[in-house]
Design a protein around this motif. Sequence first.
Motif, short mmCIF file in Angstrom:
data_model
loop_
_atom_site.label_atom_id
_atom_site.label_comp_id
_atom_site.label_asym_id
_atom_site.label_seq_id
_atom_site.Cartn_x
_atom_site.Cartn_y
_atom_site.Cartn_z
N GLN A 161 -6.39 20.67 -26.79
CA GLN A 161 -7.82 19.87 -26.87
C GLN A 161 -8.52 19.02 -27.26
OE1 GLN A 161 -9.79 22.78 -24.86
NE2 GLN A 161 -7.76 23.51 -24.58
N LEU A 162 -9.06 17.80 -26.98
CA LEU A 162 -8.80 16.18 -27.66
C LEU A 162 -10.23 16.91 -27.92
CD1 LEU A 162 -6.68 14.53 -24.98
CD2 LEU A 162 -6.01 15.56 -27.15
N VAL A 163 -10.43 16.68 -29.51
CA VAL A 163 -11.84 17.26 -29.79
C VAL A 163 -11.60 15.86 -30.54
CG1 VAL A 163 -13.38 18.44 -30.72
CG2 VAL A 163 -12.06 19.81 -29.24
N GLU A 164 -13.22 15.65 -30.72
CA GLU A 164 -12.95 13.95 -31.71
C GLU A 164 -13.63 14.55 -32.85
OE1 GLU A 164 -13.35 9.92 -33.03
OE2 GLU A 164 -13.58 10.96 -30.98
N GLY A 165 -12.61 13.89 -33.60
CA GLY A 165 -12.27 14.88 -34.77
C GLY A 165 -11.05 15.82 -35.71
N LYS A 166 -10.52 16.55 -34.66
CA LYS A 166 -9.46 17.02 -34.93
C LYS A 166 -8.57 16.89 -33.82
CE LYS A 166 -12.18 21.27 -35.06
NZ LYS A 166 -11.95 21.56 -36.96
N ASN A 167 -8.12 15.00 -33.60
CA ASN A 167 -7.47 14.70 -33.38
C ASN A 167 -6.44 14.46 -34.08
OD1 ASN A 167 -7.98 15.10 -30.10
ND2 ASN A 167 -8.90 13.71 -30.08
N VAL A 168 -4.68 14.88 -34.10
CA VAL A 168 -3.91 13.99 -34.70
C VAL A 168 -3.49 12.20 -34.64
CG1 VAL A 168 -1.36 14.14 -35.31
CG2 VAL A 168 -2.10 16.06 -35.08
N ASP A 169 -3.83 11.47 -35.00
CA ASP A 169 -3.09 10.09 -34.54
C ASP A 169 -2.36 10.27 -34.95
OD1 ASP A 169 -3.16 7.35 -35.78
OD2 ASP A 169 -5.35 7.41 -35.76
N LEU A 170 -2.11 8.70 -33.97
CA LEU A 170 -0.68 8.14 -33.30
C LEU A 170 0.22 7.37 -34.45
CD1 LEU A 170 1.57 8.24 -31.24
CD2 LEU A 170 0.80 6.62 -30.85
N ARG A 171 -1.22 6.94 -35.39
CA ARG A 171 -0.54 5.94 -36.83
C ARG A 171 0.52 6.94 -37.56
NH1 ARG A 171 -5.86 2.80 -37.18
NH2 ARG A 171 -6.56 4.59 -36.98
N ASP A 172 -0.54 8.34 -37.72
CA ASP A 172 0.41 9.25 -38.55
C ASP A 172 1.01 9.60 -38.66
OD1 ASP A 172 -2.13 8.80 -40.26
OD2 ASP A 172 -3.17 10.59 -39.57
N VAL A 173 1.55 9.63 -37.31
CA VAL A 173 2.18 10.22 -36.78
C VAL A 173 3.81 9.06 -37.10
CG1 VAL A 173 4.16 10.94 -34.49
CG2 VAL A 173 1.96 11.54 -35.21
N GLU A 174 3.13 7.53 -36.26
CA GLU A 174 4.10 7.05 -36.85
C GLU A 174 4.33 6.63 -38.63
OE1 GLU A 174 4.12 2.35 -37.15
OE2 GLU A 174 2.70 3.36 -36.24
N VAL A 175 3.88 6.96 -39.88
CA VAL A 175 3.68 6.60 -40.78
C VAL A 175 5.42 8.23 -41.04
CG1 VAL A 175 3.26 7.26 -42.99
CG2 VAL A 175 1.82 5.57 -41.34
N PHE A 176 4.53 9.33 -40.67
CA PHE A 176 5.82 10.65 -41.03
C PHE A 176 7.12 10.17 -40.64
CE2 PHE A 176 7.62 14.49 -40.09
CZ PHE A 176 7.23 15.13 -41.16
N LEU A 177 7.49 9.94 -39.13
CA LEU A 177 8.09 9.48 -38.85
C LEU A 177 9.20 8.43 -39.38
CD1 LEU A 177 7.91 10.01 -35.30
CD2 LEU A 177 8.59 11.78 -36.45
N THR A 178 8.52 7.18 -39.52
CA THR A 178 8.88 6.48 -40.40
C THR A 178 9.51 6.78 -41.81
OG1 THR A 178 7.24 4.41 -39.08
CG2 THR A 178 9.29 3.68 -40.86
N ARG A 179 9.33 7.71 -42.27
CA ARG A 179 9.76 8.37 -43.20
C ARG A 179 10.75 9.64 -43.29
NH1 ARG A 179 4.68 10.39 -45.29
NH2 ARG A 179 4.11 8.75 -46.02
N HIS A 180 10.77 9.24 -42.28
CA HIS A 180 12.12 10.70 -42.39
C HIS A 180 13.02 10.41 -41.29
CE1 HIS A 180 9.00 12.64 -44.00
NE2 HIS A 180 9.46 13.32 -44.40
#
Length: 509
Positions: free
Chosen positions: A285-304
Amino acid sequence: MPPPNIVELTELPHELLMQIINPLDDESICALAKTCRHLHFFALPLFLSRHGVRTLPPNCVSITCPSKKALSVLWASLFMENIKKIQFHTIDEDADRLLSDICSLRRLFARLPSFCSLPLIYSTHGFIENSALHNPAFDMRKWSAELSALLDTAIQKSCQSLYIFGTDDVSTSCSSRPDPQEQLATKVGKVLPGKASRKLFSFFSRAKIPPDPPRTQLNDFIIASSMLLQTQFFRWTLSTLQANAATVTQLKFNKAIANSSTWHQLLSTLALPLLFSFELIADGQLVEGKNVDLRDVEVFLTRHPSILILNISGIPIPDLVPQFQNPILPRLCYIEAHPKFIAWLLHYHLAHFQTLKVVTITTESSDFGYNKYDEALEAISLSYVNIAQLSLNFVSNNGHEWMQKHISSSMTPLRSIITHLSRITSLTIQTNYWMMLDDRDDPMVQLLPQFLALFSSLEKVNFNQQLCATQRANLKGCKDIFKKILSACPRVKTILINSAVIDLAFLEV
């Protein structure tokens, strides 16, 4: 001494003994279970099964909507000493049991020397919130504290796998009433000396047995509950992951809803050096304010960089996606994601996925446009990665139009993207149980032989999520389509249905 020709009760065959014990009432069975060790292990499971508790091999107990008496009897049973997995399904529509069952479970955990797995399942979404709203006696703060303490006790008992499911929402309003146990402890401490105070207070204490020193062995943390990412539990969730960072190898968030700021704090903070499997399936459900930001995913994947298995779904991907600044996921072997996410990874990191062998392209809704697959397939064909296994997910029956487009384009000079996937030797087609291979009128079934022929190196085909059973007698109706597939794809030697190999020789294909 009994005569030698008299057979004792414990010497009877189990089938006969069961016929004797089965008609007994609960009280009689419990009394019989106290007579000797043999009858304890034989009779007590019968009583427990009547009250929602089943013992399963190996060393597992499943507790589903149990009676209070069953939990008490289970605590005193001898076989609990060997239990390694406890699966608990809560009681629906009974707010009074929410707190008492958590306390009983914690008391049960405290008795065990250790156990390795805890699936905790709240089957009714939003039930906790409704209990808080409609039952004035329900103390949300106390319940939250008890549940956190229960999970802490499980980890202290060397639990290696935590799985929390259900309770999508938790009321943000907690009772402001003072904790009655804390009031009791204060009053008793003022009146009685220390030793007497501790003895009396032990009857009301949350922890009946002093907790063991922490033993951080948590390997798998599977969160299929929005509750653990909301205000009452997020601090516990984050601190638990940080405390067990050195041992966590599998982390999954399955359809858990949280604010974007919560996801940002979680993904930008965590560092799990041994993590090999990561799953983040947002609600979709792509609701404003409740989405996972792609940049946060990138940061997490880069760190792991240790991640081998990656499953990403339900994340909004902008048209102009950011490029990675650093190498990412050098050990990745398996990815399951939206086609746009897969294209994003492969387009910008052709040289960094040399171990990637399996790709599963997912869809996220019944009105999914299958032309989106092309972006991912093009990225696979242009990459230098030796991807051998491909899985396509068709959630609706309009996928035949996309298939027909590629079959038609393969006859033109431009050809289909699929014809360039020369390294694909294994293909899985998942159809969410709507397609049946023996349905000759289904347009997708009719196109399958020509579509599969586009994969020039194909050797194995798996039709997953099929309703038909894989017994030989049930596959006669599929004989015709199997013949057409083998005729169109001469290199195919193996056909599977729901991952079970089909005996083509028996079907005379």
